[in-house]
Design an enzyme around this catalytic site. Structure first.
Site, short mmCIF file in Angstrom:
data_model
loop_
_atom_site.label_atom_id
_atom_site.label_comp_id
_atom_site.label_asym_id
_atom_site.label_seq_id
_atom_site.Cartn_x
_atom_site.Cartn_y
_atom_site.Cartn_z
N CYS A 4 0.82 -1.21 0.00
CA CYS A 4 0.00 0.00 0.00
C CYS A 4 0.86 1.26 0.00
O CYS A 4 1.30 1.72 1.05
CB CYS A 4 -0.92 0.00 1.22
SG CYS A 4 -1.89 1.50 1.35
N CYS B 58 -0.50 4.14 2.03
CA CYS B 58 -0.33 4.04 3.49
C CYS B 58 1.12 4.31 3.88
O CYS B 58 1.39 4.96 4.89
CB CYS B 58 -0.68 2.65 3.99
SG CYS B 58 -2.10 1.91 3.21
N ASP B 59 2.06 3.77 3.13
CA ASP B 59 3.45 3.73 3.59
C ASP B 59 4.43 4.58 2.79
O ASP B 59 5.60 4.71 3.17
CB ASP B 59 3.94 2.27 3.58
CG ASP B 59 3.06 1.39 4.46
OD1 ASP B 59 2.62 1.88 5.52
OD2 ASP B 59 2.79 0.24 4.09
#
Ligand code: NDP
Length: 310
Positions: free
Chosen positions: A133, A136-137
């Protein structure tokens, strides 16, 4: 124990659309959000292909709107994960970590989740440089070098997004061609921070005690190995349906729930399936929403017919 009219499993576009329709039909649906509330769109940045948003919309924002609309009409949204179902008795039983719930009808919209390569070294570095992701990261890779595995639209999207943070993004494609749509491919190919390695697989994720430091690559043509120094590896190699808890209980094909053609009916009467959990072909937010609507209508009509029979 209360017997609900309808339980909806899943909180992506399919689950929430089913909830909006079911709530407006006074079925007082109970919806279980599961482990990934909001589903796959929560890990997407810009959604440009959902009709009604000509300027695009952020994935998490779109899901917030879906949820608000479902709640507005009375959906009972529960932040619980469904651990098991019993569809062999009626009412159906749905078990979560907090207890058991009963319902006359169930809509399964548990979606799909990201695939990983399946390497032990990949598992070891999950959350320490290995991610599926970018949204997200990606933030953690400011000024660093990363690799993206995959050659579809997801890979192009992740790679393009990661250039906001990373100094370079290497896309690793196992075959000699991309599977992405032309517009996404062009966007990635014209980005000076992105480069491509074709016919390339990942043999091992290398790292120190803390984090990823590189990848051992393997040519899928010659088996020749080489090393690539990167701080992160992002997977974009497709998704698998979340159907484990339905194994042996509902008919499936290649892991996807089987529905009767032209409907959302599974092989068990009163259990309906919508969205990516039953769709290996289109896998779009808008098609998931469409089948979510269909599942709610199918459930409503089936419940009415059952009532009529009594
Ligand atoms: P796809 O199935 O389209 O592509 C998967 C990619 O991963 C392929 O290049 C495939 O290679 C590769 N791959 C699969 N398994 C492995 C493996 N074990 N090792 C290495 N590579 C592997 O999946 P996507 O997630 O990219 O897209 C899914 C759907 O979502 C598509 O319909 C896509 O159009 C859509 N989408 C749309 C977006 C948008 O419009 N904004 C954004 C993201 C996705 P190979 O070709 O060799 O099989």
């Amino acid at each position: 124990m209360d017997v609900h009219q309808l339980i909806i499993i899943g909180s992506g576009p399919a689950g929430y659309t089913a909830a909006i329709y079911a709530a407006r039909a006074h079925l007082a649906p109970v919806l279980f959000e599961g482990v990934e509330p909001g589903g796959q769109l929560m890990t997407t940045t810009e959604v440009e292909n959902f009709p009604g948003f000509p300027k695009g919309i952020q994935g998490p924002e779109l899901m917030r709107l879906f949820k608000d609309q479902a709640v507005r009409f009375g959906t009972d949204v529960k932040a619980e994960e469904v651990l098991g179902v019993d569809v062999s008795r009626r009412p159906f039983v749905v078990r979560t970590e907090k207890g058991e719930y009963q319902a006359k009808a169930v809509v399964i919209a548990s979606g799909a989740s990201a695939n990983y390569l399946g390497l032990p070294s990949e598992e070891k570095y999950k959350g320490r440089g290995v991610s599926a992701c970018a949204t997200c990261d990606g933030f953690f890779f400011r000024g660093k070098k990363v690799a993206v595995v995959g050659g579809g639209d997801s890979a192009m999207e992740e790679a393009t997004f990661l250039t906001r943070f990373a100094t370079s993004v290497t896309v690793l494609v196992r075959s000699d061609k991309l599977r992405a749509s032309p517009i996404m491919e062009d966007r990635a190919k014209t980005n000076p921070k992105i480069n491509f390695l074709f016919n390339t697989g990942v043999k091992e994720v290398m790292g120190n005690e803390k984090q990823v430091t590189g990848l051992r690559l393997i040519s899928t043509k010659t088996n020749e190995e080489s090393d690539l120094a990167v701080d992160g590896m992002f997977l974009a190699i497709g998704h698998s349906p979340n159907t484990k808890i339905f194994e042996g209980k509902l008919e499936m094909e290649k892991g996807y729930l089987t529905v009767k053609p032209g409907s959302t009916w599974t092989n068990v009467e009163g259990v309906f399936a919508a969205g990516d959990v039953a769709d290996w072909k289109y896998r779009q937010a808008v098609t998931a929403a469409g089948t979510g609507c269909a599942a709610a209508l199918d459930a409503q009509r089936w419940l009415e017919a059952m009532e009529h029979k009594k």
